[in-house]
Design a protein around this motif. Structure first.
Motif, PDB file in Angstrom:
ATOM      1  N   ARG A 107      45.217  39.516  42.721  1.00 40.30           N
ATOM      2  CA  ARG A 107      45.315  38.392  43.658  1.00 40.30           C
ATOM      3  C   ARG A 107      44.550  38.643  44.962  1.00 40.30           C
ATOM      4  N   LEU A 108      44.078  37.550  45.536  1.00 38.33           N
ATOM      5  CA  LEU A 108      43.573  37.561  46.903  1.00 38.33           C
ATOM      6  C   LEU A 108      44.783  37.433  47.814  1.00 38.33           C
ATOM      7  N   LEU A 109      45.024  38.431  48.656  1.00 37.81           N
ATOM      8  CA  LEU A 109      46.222  38.465  49.484  1.00 37.81           C
ATOM      9  C   LEU A 109      46.015  37.767  50.821  1.00 37.81           C
ATOM     10  N   VAL A 110      44.893  38.050  51.477  1.00 39.26           N
ATOM     11  CA  VAL A 110      44.622  37.470  52.798  1.00 39.26           C
ATOM     12  C   VAL A 110      43.125  37.197  52.897  1.00 39.26           C
ATOM     13  N   MET A 111      42.775  36.012  53.393  1.00 35.73           N
ATOM     14  CA  MET A 111      41.394  35.705  53.740  1.00 35.73           C
ATOM     15  C   MET A 111      41.366  35.367  55.229  1.00 35.73           C
ATOM     16  N   ASP A 112      40.609  36.144  55.997  1.00 42.03           N
ATOM     17  CA  ASP A 112      40.515  35.923  57.434  1.00 42.03           C
ATOM     18  C   ASP A 112      39.064  35.612  57.786  1.00 42.03           C
ATOM     19  N   PRO A 113      38.694  34.327  57.786  1.00 43.16           N
ATOM     20  CA  PRO A 113      37.292  33.989  58.048  1.00 43.16           C
ATOM     21  C   PRO A 113      36.854  34.270  59.479  1.00 43.16           C
ATOM     22  N   VAL A 114      37.815  34.332  60.402  1.00 45.25           N
ATOM     23  CA  VAL A 114      37.457  34.621  61.791  1.00 45.25           C
ATOM     24  C   VAL A 114      37.051  36.090  61.927  1.00 45.25           C
ATOM     25  N   ALA A 115      37.873  36.965  61.365  1.00 37.77           N
ATOM     26  CA  ALA A 115      37.552  38.396  61.406  1.00 37.77           C
ATOM     27  C   ALA A 115      36.531  38.790  60.344  1.00 37.77           C
ATOM     28  N   CYS A 116      36.203  37.870  59.436  1.00 33.44           N
ATOM     29  CA  CYS A 116      35.282  38.143  58.321  1.00 33.44           C
ATOM     30  C   CYS A 116      35.795  39.289  57.462  1.00 33.44           C
ATOM     31  N   THR A 117      37.065  39.181  57.087  1.00 30.52           N
ATOM     32  CA  THR A 117      37.670  40.185  56.211  1.00 30.52           C
ATOM     33  C   THR A 117      38.492  39.511  55.132  1.00 30.52           C
ATOM     34  N   ALA A 118      38.776  40.257  54.088  1.00 31.78           N
ATOM     35  CA  ALA A 118      39.678  39.814  53.027  1.00 31.78           C
ATOM     36  C   ALA A 118      40.477  41.004  52.553  1.00 31.78           C
ATOM     37  N   THR A 119      41.737  40.753  52.205  1.00 30.38           N
ATOM     38  CA  THR A 119      42.576  41.790  51.616  1.00 30.38           C
ATOM     39  C   THR A 119      42.905  41.375  50.192  1.00 30.38           C
ATOM     40  N   VAL A 120      42.668  42.277  49.241  1.00 36.49           N
ATOM     41  CA  VAL A 120      42.762  41.931  47.832  1.00 36.49           C
ATOM     42  C   VAL A 120      43.505  43.013  47.072  1.00 36.49           C
ATOM     43  N   GLN A 121      44.047  42.620  45.915  1.00 35.77           N
ATOM     44  CA  GLN A 121      44.547  43.603  44.966  1.00 35.77           C
ATOM     45  C   GLN A 121      43.368  44.146  44.159  1.00 35.77           C
ATOM     46  N   PRO A 122      43.478  45.335  43.596  1.00 39.68           N
ATOM     47  CA  PRO A 122      42.308  45.979  42.988  1.00 39.68           C
ATOM     48  C   PRO A 122      41.771  45.280  41.753  1.00 39.68           C
ATOM     49  N   GLY A 123      42.595  44.456  41.089  1.00 36.69           N
ATOM     50  CA  GLY A 123      42.136  43.830  39.852  1.00 36.69           C
ATOM     51  C   GLY A 123      41.366  42.540  40.047  1.00 36.69           C
ATOM     52  N   ILE A 124      41.155  42.103  41.288  1.00 35.06           N
ATOM     53  CA  ILE A 124      40.433  40.847  41.492  1.00 35.06           C
ATOM     54  C   ILE A 124      38.975  41.007  41.069  1.00 35.06           C
ATOM     55  N   VAL A 125      38.455  40.027  40.347  1.00 35.12           N
ATOM     56  CA  VAL A 125      37.055  40.044  39.916  1.00 35.12           C
ATOM     57  C   VAL A 125      36.174  39.668  41.106  1.00 35.12           C
ATOM     58  N   LEU A 126      35.036  40.309  41.230  1.00 33.99           N
ATOM     59  CA  LEU A 126      34.166  40.086  42.374  1.00 33.99           C
ATOM     60  C   LEU A 126      33.832  38.606  42.554  1.00 33.99           C
ATOM     61  N   ASP A 127      33.503  37.918  41.466  1.00 32.75           N
ATOM     62  CA  ASP A 127      33.148  36.500  41.590  1.00 32.75           C
ATOM     63  C   ASP A 127      34.295  35.667  42.154  1.00 32.75           C
ATOM     64  N   GLU A 128      35.545  36.050  41.850  1.00 33.36           N
ATOM     65  CA  GLU A 128      36.683  35.324  42.401  1.00 33.36           C
ATOM     66  C   GLU A 128      36.731  35.511  43.922  1.00 33.36           C
ATOM     67  N   LEU A 129      36.500  36.710  44.382  1.00 31.45           N
ATOM     68  CA  LEU A 129      36.438  36.948  45.824  1.00 31.45           C
ATOM     69  C   LEU A 129      35.262  36.189  46.436  1.00 31.45           C
ATOM     70  N   GLN A 130      34.123  36.207  45.758  1.00 32.05           N
ATOM     71  CA  GLN A 130      32.959  35.503  46.298  1.00 32.05           C
ATOM     72  C   GLN A 130      33.200  34.003  46.400  1.00 32.05           C
ATOM     73  N   ARG A 131      33.892  33.428  45.421  1.00 36.55           N
ATOM     74  CA  ARG A 131      34.186  31.993  45.490  1.00 36.55           C
ATOM     75  C   ARG A 131      35.075  31.685  46.694  1.00 36.55           C
ATOM     76  N   ALA A 132      36.094  32.518  46.892  1.00 37.33           N
ATOM     77  CA  ALA A 132      37.000  32.290  48.019  1.00 37.33           C
ATOM     78  C   ALA A 132      36.272  32.492  49.347  1.00 37.33           C
ATOM     79  N   ALA A 133      35.454  33.526  49.424  1.00 39.87           N
ATOM     80  CA  ALA A 133      34.712  33.778  50.654  1.00 39.87           C
ATOM     81  C   ALA A 133      33.661  32.696  50.893  1.00 39.87           C
ATOM     82  N   GLY A 134      33.070  32.214  49.792  1.00 43.48           N
ATOM     83  CA  GLY A 134      32.037  31.191  49.915  1.00 43.48           C
ATOM     84  C   GLY A 134      32.524  29.901  50.552  1.00 43.48           C
ATOM     85  N   GLU A 135      33.812  29.609  50.402  1.00 44.55           N
ATOM     86  CA  GLU A 135      34.371  28.410  51.040  1.00 44.55           C
ATOM     87  C   GLU A 135      34.295  28.487  52.562  1.00 44.55           C
TER      88      GLU A 135
END
Length: 965
Positions: free
Chosen positions: A103-131
């Motif tokens: 799972r994606l635990l925290v997305m902080d677009p202001v700080a430009c950081t994300a906190t994730v669990q280790p099993g998240i697929v890179l593309d899933e993180l990229q989609r969330a960050a891309g928003e």
């Protein structure tokens, strides 16, 4: 008390599985099938685990560690299983984080950081960050299936590390747990924070104190031997313990390959990409000349600088990609350079860059790629390199082992020349590609693991290659980690004092050696646990199908899967593979998982009952036989064919599932139903329908399609031909589906062909391609039907008469399955050569014919068998010529897939596959938008799951012809 970690030979899989199941560790499986699926990653190595654990909560991870610690069982952490060095397989317990702990635990677009669990697929993180207009900088070619945990374990880099760094540079904090159960939050530490932690005591304080002492006592070594250039990934990243690097324990753990701690969560840095990008392709006379040019080219600010040689592009077979390759600048090697910036800046940047390139030796030309479709196709060749390179241009097997060595970019040309000489000296071959901008080369080499001599050559070559890269100041690994492939060779790169530091570092973190033992320190021999070994004799399995591409060897066919895991992508992106995995996210339902199981079946060790294996049967149950893998898999694993072969043997002289009779024999049963269609339709729609379905093995949720009152053949044979037939005869293939259920499709085909000037004929009698028998593994009957069909059509095909199919699955069967079933039969080959789709005939073989103008918009669903055999390009071009504004859905398989979606137990997966893209797109389409679907299965799925109906291309054209008369 902590038990001493035991060797796997002293442990019992059933007992370990039971202990884990009782320990609240999440989903635990230790059956033979599951252990076989996890026996390999994308490397040369094979190790059978005792059990596999799928944690979904933090406590599951902690509990699994506690149980394994009590039993003395080693643990291997695993993400996408795409590691090429052997660090994602182990003989203890495998923790698979990718299925649930993702799972994606925290997305902080202001700080430009994300906190994730280790099993998240890179593309899933990229989609969330891309928003939020952000992305994660490290982007390995396996981005659609690799996990952040795996990237952290290997210090993955990717094509854009020139600009945005490795994973290490993008990790801010890690929460980890040691084998002994200590949970720590890691990141940068000031001297006062270190002192405070040490003063607090406890296991955390002891660990930090030990690591700080280790760094203070070895400052000179850390500064001079480690972190010398960006791609120095081999060993442990102890340079991050230096005070000037703020004693960053999080980054020191990156690249440790799961040997120090288990990751619970990671906080990562995100970057803002440039608003526009441009791709420039440079041609060079050979790969060495391209390598020599790199230092000069790096003076320009680049996002990526990737290289590949002609040996890699020669392996490409897919038509549209082949065409892209053939239009590259004339060269033997190419560099792909990517720029970023404001759109109006890019032409000037490209011009300055190509001017520099023009002054480098061996430069042959350039192209600035502005077409995004073409750019994606070019990048796809580079991304698929790990899969493509596992076959040499002549089809021989090639393997990792010396997969990602790196040298400082200024040394790249010299290293590559001597490396090429080393290959030649050992009579080995391998296409070269990779991250030229950072001196990191990928290569798959045609090692022969089937003989003692070949295995000895493997060891000798790797040893000499390690000495060569060390002489150039390089690293055995530039991004994939050492694993079993290179850990043994680390003393050739580092002196004894550095190796001793690595051992001390491991000892501080994991004194019990319970985490991924055998990697980096106390290494396993690089030539043990090989997936292919001269000491293992495969079972003597005789096949019906020829498997020519694999020398008639079914074991070799199944090991065609090298584990790159492209079949584990979760979102269709113009591909089909693998529909059931996208629904279940279970390794057993991926093409790779099934191939692993089939390979283990051929070895007879974990899966011991050969063709009768229940584990293999169950793993193949959710295979849709969509054929997507045969073209989407970089090494063209054809699971539909493997499944047919397996089912043939598994059920030989045994009672089959009811659906094999009801749907496998559908063409014959349909002929009987055609004599009394009203009675049959009444029965299947009556209160007795549930009984009929149950007896036929049909899903209770499915409506049985209605038989037509009058078949197409009955209609055709009583009608006078129309048109002048000036183009000569054409054979219309009368498939069972359209003949008996939707004859209006075939009627439309007749109208279109006659308007185009053809004299339409149909085969004598009632012919069949045998597809339903093939997909249910009834190959004996399928072969008899295929021979009858090929013989019946031989007078026409020998004269060159085109055979036009309107049902894509049957067209594909005529083109590919019949020549395989009737291996060497000239009539089958002639029929395959003669077979066309309607769009291919009208577009490429009907000069002077003008299609009707159709001012309409449409969405189209490409049948998965058409995707695998002929593609949709001819249909797209024909629709464009007619003025249709068509959008091809990136939907993959519709989910029905012939008999699959009708079979009992498959309904939920079938519908879920359709719901990923196709069915929502159909529901959302404007009422005036035409929904195009040539496949009977696709049209049936749309009709049964939405309130819309769909149209065959022939019907669309015929309808327009009628209105324009």
């Amino acid at each position: 008390m902590t038990a001493t970690v035991q060797g796997p030979e002293r442990l019992d899989a059933a007992a370990v599985t039971e202990a884990l199941a009782q320990g609240d560790c999440g989903e635990v499986q230790g059956d033979a099938g599951r252990r076989a699926q996890y026996s390999a990653d994308a490397s040369n190595y094979r190790r059978i685990p005792l059990a596999v654990v799928f944690p979904s909560e933090r406590r599951h991870v902690l509990n699994a560690l506690a149980v394994c610690r009590r039993l003395g069982v080693p643990i291997t952490s695993r993400g996408g299983g795409t590691s090429t060095s052997g660090q994602a397989v182990g003989s203890g317990v495998v923790l698979d984080f990718s299925r649930y702990f993702n799972r994606l635990l925290v997305m902080d677009p202001v700080a430009c950081t994300a906190t994730v669990q280790p099993g998240i697929v890179l593309d899933e993180l990229q989609r969330a960050a891309g928003e939020h207009g952000l992305l994660f900088g490290a982007d390995p070619s396996t981005h659609s299936r690799c996990t952040l945990g795996g990237m952290i374990g290997n210090n993955a880099c990717g094509s854009h590390s020139v600009a945005w760094g490795r994973t290490a540079e993008n990790v801010l904090e890690l929460e980890v747990v040691t084998y002994r159960g200590t949970v720590l939050c890691l990141g940068e530490m000031t001297q006062s924070e270190i002192e405070e932690a040490v003063a607090a005591g406890g296991e955390r304080g002891r660990l930090i104190a030990s690591l700080h002492r280790l760094a203070e006592r070895n400052l000179a070594t850390l500064r001079t031997e480690l972190g010398r250039f960006p791609r120095q990934v081999s060993g442990y990243a102890l340079e991050h313990l230096l005070p000037e690097r703020r004693f960053n324990l999080a980054r020191a753990l990156v690249g440790s390959e799961g040997t120090l701690a288990v990751i619970l969560s990671a906080t990562v840095r995100l970057v803002t990409p440039p608003p526009a990008r441009a791709l420039v392709v440079l041609g060079y006379q050979d790969a060495c000349a391209a390598a020599d040019a790199v230092p000069a080219l790096l003076k320009h600010q680049l996002l990526a600088l990737e290289g590949l040689d002609q040996a890699l592009t020669d392996i490409v077979t897919r038509a549209e990609t082949r065409q892209t390759v053939d239009t590259l600048p004339r060269a033997q090697a190419w560099l792909f350079a990517e720029f970023g910036g404001q759109e109006d800046e890019l032409p000037q940047l490209a011009e300055e860059f190509t001017a520099t390139a023009g002054r480098t030796a061996g430069f042959t030309g350039h192209e600035v790629v502005t077409d995004p479709v073409r750019a994606r196709q070019l990048w796809r060749i580079r991304e698929d390199g790990a899969g493509l390179a596992t076959r040499t241009p002549d089809g021989a097997e090639a393997w990792p082992g010396w997969e990602d060595a790196a040298v400082p970019p200024g040394q790249l040309g010299s290293y590559l020349r001597q490396f090429t000489e080393l290959l030649s000296r050992h009579e080995l071959r391998g296409p070269v590609y990779g991250h030229f901008g950072e001196g990191c080369l990928h290569v798959r080499i045609d090692f022969d693991f089937t003989t003692e001599h070949g295995t000895a050559v493997f060891r000798a070559f790797l040893t000499e290659a390690a000495e060569l890269v060390a002489a150039h100041g390089g690293s055995l690994s530039g991004e994939h980690g050492d694993g079993q492939a290179r850990s043994e060779l680390l003393p050739l790169m580092y002196g004894p004092e550095v190796i001793a530091l690595f051992e001390q570092f491991k000892g501080v973190w994991d004194p019990d050696n319970g985490l991924n033992p055998g990697m980096i320190v106390e290494p396993l021999p690089l030539d043990s646990n090989l997936r292919v070994s001269p000491h293992r004799t495969p079972l003597p399995l005789t096949t019906v199908l020829p498997f020519h591409a694999d020398d008639g060897d079914f074991a070799k066919a199944t090991r065609r899967c090298v584990g790159v895991g492209k079949c584990r992508s979760t979102t269709p992106r113009g591909d089909v593979m693998c529909p059931s995995y996208r629904v279940t996210l279970d390794e057993k339902d991926s093409t790779r998982g099934r191939a692993r199981l089939l390979y283990e079946m051929t070895q007879g060790e974990v899966i011991t009952d050969g063709w009768r294996s229940a584990e293999v049967r169950d793993a193949l149950d959710l295979c849709l036989s969509c054929k997507g893998c045969s073209v989407d898999c970089p090494v063209e694993v054809d699971m539909a064919t493997y499944k047919s072969e397996f089912l043939h043997h598994h059920y030989r002289r045994r009672l089959r599932p009811a659906s094999h009779y009801s749907m496998g024999w559908l063409p014959l049963l349909s002929r009987l139903a055609a004599r009394m269609p009203r009675l049959v339709n009444g029965l299947t729609a009556s209160r007795l329908a549930p009984v009929v379905k149950r007896l036929g093995g049909i899903a209770a949720e499915r409506d049985v399609p209605r038989f037509a009152e009058r078949t197409f053949l009955t209609w055709f044979r009583t009608r006078p031909p129309e048109g002048d037939g000036h183009r000569g005869p054409v054979m219309l293939w009368v498939d069972s589906f359209n003949n008996h259920f939707t004859p209006e499709v075939l009627k439309a085909g007749v109208a279109v062909l006659e308007h185009a000037g053809y004299r339409v004929q149909v085969p004598d009698g009632t012919q069949c391609c045998g597809l339903t028998w093939i997909t249910t593994g009834q190959l004996g009957m399928a072969r008899r039907i295929a021979r009858r069909t090929a013989t019946a059509l031989s007078p026409a095909t020998r004269e060159g008469m085109p055979v036009v199919g309107l049902e894509p699955s049957c067209t594909a069967a005529l083109r590919t399955d019949l020549p395989e079933l009737l291996d060497g039969d000239p009539d089958a080959r002639a029929l395959a050569r003669s077979t066309r789709t309607l769009a291919e005939l009208l577009l490429h073989h009907t000069t002077g014919w003008q299609p009707p103008r159709i001012d309409a918009g449409s969405i189209s669903q490409t049948h998965c068998h058409q995707h695998a055999t002929s593609g949709f390009s001819a249909d797209s071009a024909l629709l464009e010529a007619m003025g249709v504004d068509n959008s091809v859905l990136n939907s993959g398989c519709c989910g029905l897939a012939g008999n699959f979606g009708f079979e009992r137990g498959h309904y939920d997966v079938s519908v879920a596959a359709g719901e990923q893209v196709l069915l929502p797109a159909v529901r959302a389409a404007d009422p005036d938008t035409v929904v195009l679907a040539d496949g009977f299965s696709c049209r049936t799925q749309i009709a049964q799951q939405t309130e819309r109906s769909s149209t065959h291309l022939a019907q669309l054209i015929a309808r327009a012809l009628r209105t324009q008369r």
